[in-house]
Design a protein around this motif. Sequence first.
Motif, PDB file in Angstrom:
ATOM      1  N   VAL A 110       0.814  -1.207   0.000  1.00 32.30           N
ATOM      2  CA  VAL A 110       0.000   0.000   0.000  1.00 32.30           C
ATOM      3  C   VAL A 110       0.857   1.270   0.000  1.00 32.30           C
ATOM      4  O   VAL A 110       0.532   2.251  -0.659  1.00 32.30           O
ATOM      5  N   THR A 111       2.003   1.213   0.660  1.00 29.12           N
ATOM      6  CA  THR A 111       2.893   2.371   0.672  1.00 29.12           C
ATOM      7  C   THR A 111       3.307   2.763  -0.738  1.00 29.12           C
ATOM      8  O   THR A 111       3.363   3.936  -1.084  1.00 29.12           O
ATOM      9  N   ASP A 112       3.626   1.730  -1.518  1.00 27.14           N
ATOM     10  CA  ASP A 112       4.099   1.987  -2.873  1.00 27.14           C
ATOM     11  C   ASP A 112       2.995   2.569  -3.736  1.00 27.14           C
ATOM     12  O   ASP A 112       3.233   3.515  -4.495  1.00 27.14           O
ATOM     13  N   LEU A 115       2.392   6.203  -2.954  1.00 23.73           N
ATOM     14  CA  LEU A 115       3.432   7.079  -3.485  1.00 23.73           C
ATOM     15  C   LEU A 115       3.326   7.197  -5.002  1.00 23.73           C
ATOM     16  O   LEU A 115       3.554   8.260  -5.577  1.00 23.73           O
ATOM     17  N   LEU A 116       2.949   6.091  -5.622  1.00 23.32           N
ATOM     18  CA  LEU A 116       2.818   6.101  -7.074  1.00 23.32           C
ATOM     19  C   LEU A 116       1.715   7.048  -7.517  1.00 23.32           C
ATOM     20  O   LEU A 116       1.885   7.820  -8.461  1.00 23.32           O
ATOM     21  N   PHE A 217     -13.023  -3.021  -0.952  1.00 25.92           N
ATOM     22  CA  PHE A 217     -12.924  -2.450   0.388  1.00 25.92           C
ATOM     23  C   PHE A 217     -11.481  -2.338   0.836  1.00 25.92           C
ATOM     24  O   PHE A 217     -11.138  -1.474   1.632  1.00 25.92           O
ATOM     25  N   LYS A 218     -10.624  -3.225   0.308  1.00 18.87           N
ATOM     26  CA  LYS A 218      -9.201  -3.079   0.622  1.00 18.87           C
ATOM     27  C   LYS A 218      -8.640  -1.842  -0.041  1.00 18.87           C
ATOM     28  O   LYS A 218      -7.702  -1.225   0.451  1.00 18.87           O
ATOM     29  N   PHE A 220      -9.951   0.947  -0.306  1.00 23.87           N
ATOM     30  CA  PHE A 220     -10.276   2.190   0.392  1.00 23.87           C
ATOM     31  C   PHE A 220      -9.142   2.661   1.278  1.00 23.87           C
ATOM     32  O   PHE A 220      -9.042   3.837   1.591  1.00 23.87           O
ATOM     33  N   ARG A 221      -8.293   1.739   1.708  1.00 23.40           N
ATOM     34  CA  ARG A 221      -7.201   2.228   2.560  1.00 23.40           C
ATOM     35  C   ARG A 221      -6.197   3.043   1.754  1.00 23.40           C
ATOM     36  O   ARG A 221      -5.610   3.975   2.260  1.00 23.40           O
ATOM     37  N   PHE A 224      -7.677   6.302   1.480  1.00 23.59           N
ATOM     38  CA  PHE A 224      -7.527   6.973   2.764  1.00 23.59           C
ATOM     39  C   PHE A 224      -6.138   7.577   2.907  1.00 23.59           C
ATOM     40  O   PHE A 224      -5.981   8.738   3.313  1.00 23.59           O
ATOM     41  N   LEU A 225      -5.108   6.817   2.545  1.00 25.75           N
ATOM     42  CA  LEU A 225      -3.748   7.329   2.704  1.00 25.75           C
ATOM     43  C   LEU A 225      -3.428   8.405   1.677  1.00 25.75           C
ATOM     44  O   LEU A 225      -2.686   9.336   1.963  1.00 25.75           O
ATOM     45  N   GLN A 239     -14.698   4.955   4.979  1.00 24.69           N
ATOM     46  CA  GLN A 239     -13.415   4.867   5.659  1.00 24.69           C
ATOM     47  C   GLN A 239     -13.092   6.136   6.441  1.00 24.69           C
ATOM     48  O   GLN A 239     -12.761   6.105   7.613  1.00 24.69           O
ATOM     49  N   LEU A 242     -15.569   6.720   9.264  1.00 20.83           N
ATOM     50  CA  LEU A 242     -15.307   5.867  10.419  1.00 20.83           C
ATOM     51  C   LEU A 242     -14.094   6.370  11.183  1.00 20.83           C
ATOM     52  O   LEU A 242     -14.082   6.436  12.402  1.00 20.83           O
ATOM     53  N   PHE A 246     -13.808   7.567  14.915  1.00 24.29           N
ATOM     54  CA  PHE A 246     -12.901   6.917  15.853  1.00 24.29           C
ATOM     55  C   PHE A 246     -12.160   7.949  16.663  1.00 24.29           C
ATOM     56  O   PHE A 246     -11.905   7.775  17.849  1.00 24.29           O
TER      57      PHE A 246
ATOM     58  N   VAL B  31       8.911   2.884  -9.701  1.00 24.72           N
ATOM     59  CA  VAL B  31       9.460   2.916  -8.339  1.00 24.72           C
ATOM     60  C   VAL B  31      10.966   2.742  -8.383  1.00 24.72           C
ATOM     61  O   VAL B  31      11.726   3.493  -7.761  1.00 24.72           O
ATOM     62  N   PRO B 109     -16.246  -6.152   4.867  1.00 24.13           N
ATOM     63  CA  PRO B 109     -15.019  -5.380   4.833  1.00 24.13           C
ATOM     64  C   PRO B 109     -14.551  -5.047   6.241  1.00 24.13           C
ATOM     65  O   PRO B 109     -15.309  -5.126   7.206  1.00 24.13           O
ATOM     66  N   GLN B 111     -14.049  -2.300   7.423  1.00 22.14           N
ATOM     67  CA  GLN B 111     -14.751  -1.162   7.996  1.00 22.14           C
ATOM     68  C   GLN B 111     -15.877  -1.609   8.912  1.00 22.14           C
ATOM     69  O   GLN B 111     -16.208  -0.912   9.858  1.00 22.14           O
ATOM     70  N   ASN B 198       0.003  -4.976   4.692  1.00 17.40           N
ATOM     71  CA  ASN B 198      -0.643  -3.745   4.244  1.00 17.40           C
ATOM     72  C   ASN B 198      -1.604  -3.169   5.259  1.00 17.40           C
ATOM     73  O   ASN B 198      -2.486  -2.404   4.906  1.00 17.40           O
ATOM     74  N   VAL B 200      -3.486  -0.897   7.462  1.00 15.91           N
ATOM     75  CA  VAL B 200      -3.518   0.556   7.586  1.00 15.91           C
ATOM     76  C   VAL B 200      -4.523   0.976   8.637  1.00 15.91           C
ATOM     77  O   VAL B 200      -4.202   1.705   9.578  1.00 15.91           O
ATOM     78  N   GLU B 201      -5.748   0.479   8.497  1.00 16.96           N
ATOM     79  CA  GLU B 201      -6.808   0.938   9.392  1.00 16.96           C
ATOM     80  C   GLU B 201      -6.553   0.493  10.820  1.00 16.96           C
ATOM     81  O   GLU B 201      -6.709   1.291  11.749  1.00 16.96           O
ATOM     82  N   SER B 216       3.902  -0.211   6.994  1.00 15.10           N
ATOM     83  CA  SER B 216       2.973   0.316   5.990  1.00 15.10           C
ATOM     84  C   SER B 216       2.488   1.718   6.367  1.00 15.10           C
ATOM     85  O   SER B 216       2.491   2.619   5.537  1.00 15.10           O
ATOM     86  N   ALA B 220       4.079   5.859   5.373  1.00 16.23           N
ATOM     87  CA  ALA B 220       3.161   6.784   4.713  1.00 16.23           C
ATOM     88  C   ALA B 220       2.897   8.022   5.572  1.00 16.23           C
ATOM     89  O   ALA B 220       2.602   9.087   5.039  1.00 16.23           O
ATOM     90  N   CYS B 234      10.077   2.413  -0.450  1.00 18.14           N
ATOM     91  CA  CYS B 234       9.109   1.589  -1.161  1.00 18.14           C
ATOM     92  C   CYS B 234       9.754   0.301  -1.639  1.00 18.14           C
ATOM     93  O   CYS B 234       9.124  -0.750  -1.628  1.00 18.14           O
ATOM     94  N   ALA B 237       9.723  -1.920   1.202  1.00 19.53           N
ATOM     95  CA  ALA B 237       8.382  -2.440   1.479  1.00 19.53           C
ATOM     96  C   ALA B 237       7.953  -3.446   0.420  1.00 19.53           C
ATOM     97  O   ALA B 237       7.179  -4.353   0.680  1.00 19.53           O
TER      98      ALA B 237
END
Lengths: 284, 603
Positions: A110-112, A115-116, A217-218, A220-221, A224-225, A239, A242, A246, B31, B109, B111, B198, B200-201, B216, B220, B234, B237
Motif C-alpha cells: 500500500v505504501t508503494d 506514493l505512485l 474495500f481493501k 479504500f485504505r 484513505f492514505l 473509511q 469511520l 474513531f 518505483v 469489509p 470497515q 498492508n 492501515v486501518e 505500511s 506513509a 518503497c 516495502a
Amino acid sequence: MKRAWRGYALIAPMLAGFLLFYVVPFAQVVWDSLSQGTGKSQLFVGLDNYSRMFQNEMFLTAFGNTLKFLGIGLPVILLLAYALALFLKSQARRFPLLRPVFLLPYVMPVTDTVLLVDLLFSDRGLANQFLLALGLPLGDWLQSPAAFWVMLLLYLWKSTGYAVVLLLSGLLTIPPEHYQVAQVEGASPLQTFRWVTLPQMWYALFLALVFSLINAFKCFREIFLVGGEHPHESVYMLQHFLNNSFENLNYQRLSVASVLLFLVIALGLGLCALWVLRKEGARS
Amino acid sequence: MTRHRSPVLRVFSAAATALLLLAILGPFFQVLQGALFPQGTGFSLEAVYKVFLATPEYLLVFWRTIALCALMVGGQVVLSVLAGMGFAKYDFPGKKLWFFLLLVVMVLPLQVTLVPNFRILGTLNLLDTQWALVLPALFAPLGTFLMTQSFQAVPDEILEAAQLDVASPFTILWRILVPCGKNGLACVIVLTFLEAWNMVEQPMAYLKKPTQYPLSVSLATTGARDPAVQLACCLLALLPPLLLFLGLHKELVQGIALQEDWAGESPHRGFFRALAVALVVLTECTLLSTAVSREMAVEVVTDRPRYDRELGIQSLPLDAFHQEEDSTFLYLLEEGGGLLGSTQLRRVATDILSVEGDRAFTTGLEEQGAYVVYASRPLEDETLAVETVSGDPAPDTYLLWAPEGVGLDALSTSVEGGALYLLSQEEASQPFLEERELAALLPGKGESCRLFSLGDVEQFAHQLPLLGAVGVLILTPLVFCAGLCLSIGKRGKGKAKALWCLLLAASLGGLFLLLQKVALPASLMPPETIFDLGYYSETLQRLENGLSAFSDSDLRGELAALLARQKTIALAIFVGGCIVLGTGLLLGMGYKRRKPFRKEKIG
C-alpha cells in the motif's frame, strides 16, 4: 458420534477466536447502534440513531460515495476481467507465466501505491507533465471530482488481475468438447459465448464478484492514505467517516455505520447468491 | 480455434498483450527508477544508502513488521488448516451454520469488523499493544474458507485407506491433506501476509503512538520527505511481498482459483536462494546501519534560550545561528523524531533581531528547547544527534590546516594551498569538538579551516586494524550465504546446510560483537556518508604531512609511525581475510563438484 466430536475439536480453536473477536462484539455493536449512552445508563432508543444518521450530511456523502464507487467499480472490473479472461484464454495456454503477471499489481504494498498515485497525479506529477508537453490545460487530479476516477483507476489496476485469474480458471474448466460441438452445429462466436460459455460461468463470476468486493474495500485504505483525513468530497468514503468518528470515539455513529454497511452488503450478496444458485440449479 | 486466426488478429493480440504488460509492470519500474535515478541527477545510490545503511530505523521497523506478519501468517495457517480439516472431512451438527457465518464475515469489509474488534480489544485491555494487530488477524475467516475448499478436493478414499493403516488424524493431516492442499496453503500464506503487510486501518485505530506503527503506516505518515528516499523505502516495502509472490506464484494462481492439482512438487530452489540472500543482506545492513548511525551521530553542545522579560525577546549564543543560503537557521534537538522516536535535529528558520557581545536576540524560540551551539560536523536537518557529556579538560595537541591569509602565532609549515600549524594545548575540553575549538581560536574565520586533535587521531589509529577485521567480517556472511545457496536444492545435503547455517549465524554474531567495539572519534568522520573514501584519504594525507613536518618531538614521531603501522596491519588483515574467504569458497564449490563424479563411478 466420535467423528462429530473430532470435527468440533478441530474447528474449536478457530471458532473460539472467531466468536470472541468477530461475532460477539458484533452483537454488541448492533446493541450500541440501537441504544444511547454507555455502561449502565445505556438505554434502548430503537431506530433513533439511524434516523439521525440519515440526516448527517457527512455520513450521506460517505455512504453515497462508497456505494457509487462500488456501483461503478464492480460492473466495470467484472466486465474488464471477463474480457481479459476471454482474450487471454488462448494466450494463457501458450504463456503460462501470463497469469501470475496479472496478480503482480495485487502484491504491491500500500505504501508503494500511495506514493505512485502521488508521483503520477500530484500537481507536478507525470500526468500533468504529459498534459504540459501536449500543451493542454493542466488538471488538478487529487483535489477535484477527478479524484474519484483516479481512485477507480487505481482499483482497476490493482484488483483486475485477481478477478481475471478466477474467471480464467473458470473458462479453462469448460470442456473443449462443448466448443467442438458448437462449431459442428455452426454456431457463431456470439452464440457460442451466449449458450456455451456464459451458462457455465455463473459460479466463477459470482466468486469474482465476491472477491472484487473484498478487494474494493481493501482499496479504500489507499484512498484513505492518498487523501489524508480530509480529502476531496468526491472520495470522502465510509473509511474517512469511520476514522473521524474513531478520533472522537463516537460509538453510536461507528456502530450505526457498521450495521448499515453490513446490511447493504448482506442484501446485495444474498441476492446475487440466490441468482447464481438458481442458474446453477437450472444447469444441473 | 486459434489456428484460424488471421495474421492481423495475431499482431493485434500480441500488441494488446504487450500493452497490458506495460500497464501492469510500468509502475514497478517507476518505483525502481525513482529510487535509483532521482530527478535532475543521474544514477545515484544515495537514497538507497540513506534507507539501508545510514540509519537502522527503517530496517528495525521492517523487522518488527516482519515478525508481526510471521506471527499472523503462522497462527492463521495452523488455525485454518485445523479448521479446514474439520469442515472438509468431518460431519458434525451445526457445521453448515458455522461455515455460513464464516463466509458472511469473510465478505464483510474491515470497515464493518473494525468497530467490533475495537470494542473487544478495549475490553481485553489490548489496545495500544502489538497484540491488538495480531489477534483479530489470526482468526480472520478467509484462511479457513480456502483450506476447506482445497481439502474438499482430496478424495475421501485416500483418507479411508490411510485410516485402515491405523494412521492417526494428525498423520493424515500432515502426510496427506497438507501436501495435497499445498495450493490452498500457499494462497493462505500469501493472502494473509499481504493483508498483514498492508495493515492501515487497524494500526491507526488501535495504536496511539506513531512509533508503534508497522512499516505500511509509518512510511506513509512519518516517513522522510525526500521523494527519492521515499521510493527507496518503497523498495524495502516491496521486497517481501514480491519475493513471496515470485516464489509461490504457481501455487497462488491455482489456489486463488480454488483448484488443486497433485502434480509433482516444484522445487522452489530459486526462491529459497533469493530468500537466503535477502535475509543475510538485510541482517547485515541492520547490523551495519546500527553501527553507522552510532558512529555518524553528530556530537553537539546545546544551550537553552535565555528570556529577556523587559523586551520580551530571547537570546542564544551567536554561534548557534547558522547562515545557509541567505537565511539564518537554528538547530533544535528534539526527541521522538523519525520512525522510532530517536533524538534528531530539526532545522528552524529564524531572524537575528540584534547582537550584543557574543549573544544574539530573536523571538519565537521554544523556552525549554535545546538549541545546538557547536557540533562535531556540519549540521543537516533530520540527522541523529547526541548531546556530548563534557569530561575533565586534558592536555592535547592540535594540528590546524588553514588556507593562506590566516596568521597565527604558532609553529607552522607551509603546504600546498595553505599552512599547517601545531598548537599544543595545556588544557583542552573533552570531547573534542572541531567547531567549538575553531571558534575559540579564530573567531569568525574558522569556516574553511580544519582542526585535528592528535588525541582523536591516536584513537583512530588504534581502531584501524579493527576496521580491517570488520571489512572481512562483512564479506564473510556473504560467502557463507553463497555456500548455503549452493547446497540448497540438493538432496541429502542436510549436514552441509546445517553447517553453512551455523557458520552464517556465527559470522553474523561475530560481526555484531566486533561492531560493538568500534568507537571512531566523531571529529574525523566525513560530513555526509561514512563511505566517503576521498575524505579519509585527504584527511590522512594532511595528517601525515603535518606529522612529518613536526616530527621533532618523540610523541608526534611515534604517532606518525603508529598511523603508518596500523594502516598496514588493517590492509593486511583485510587482504588476507579476503584471500582466505575466496579460497574457502572455491574449495567449497570444488567439494560440491566432486560428489556427482564419484556417484557416476560407482554407478
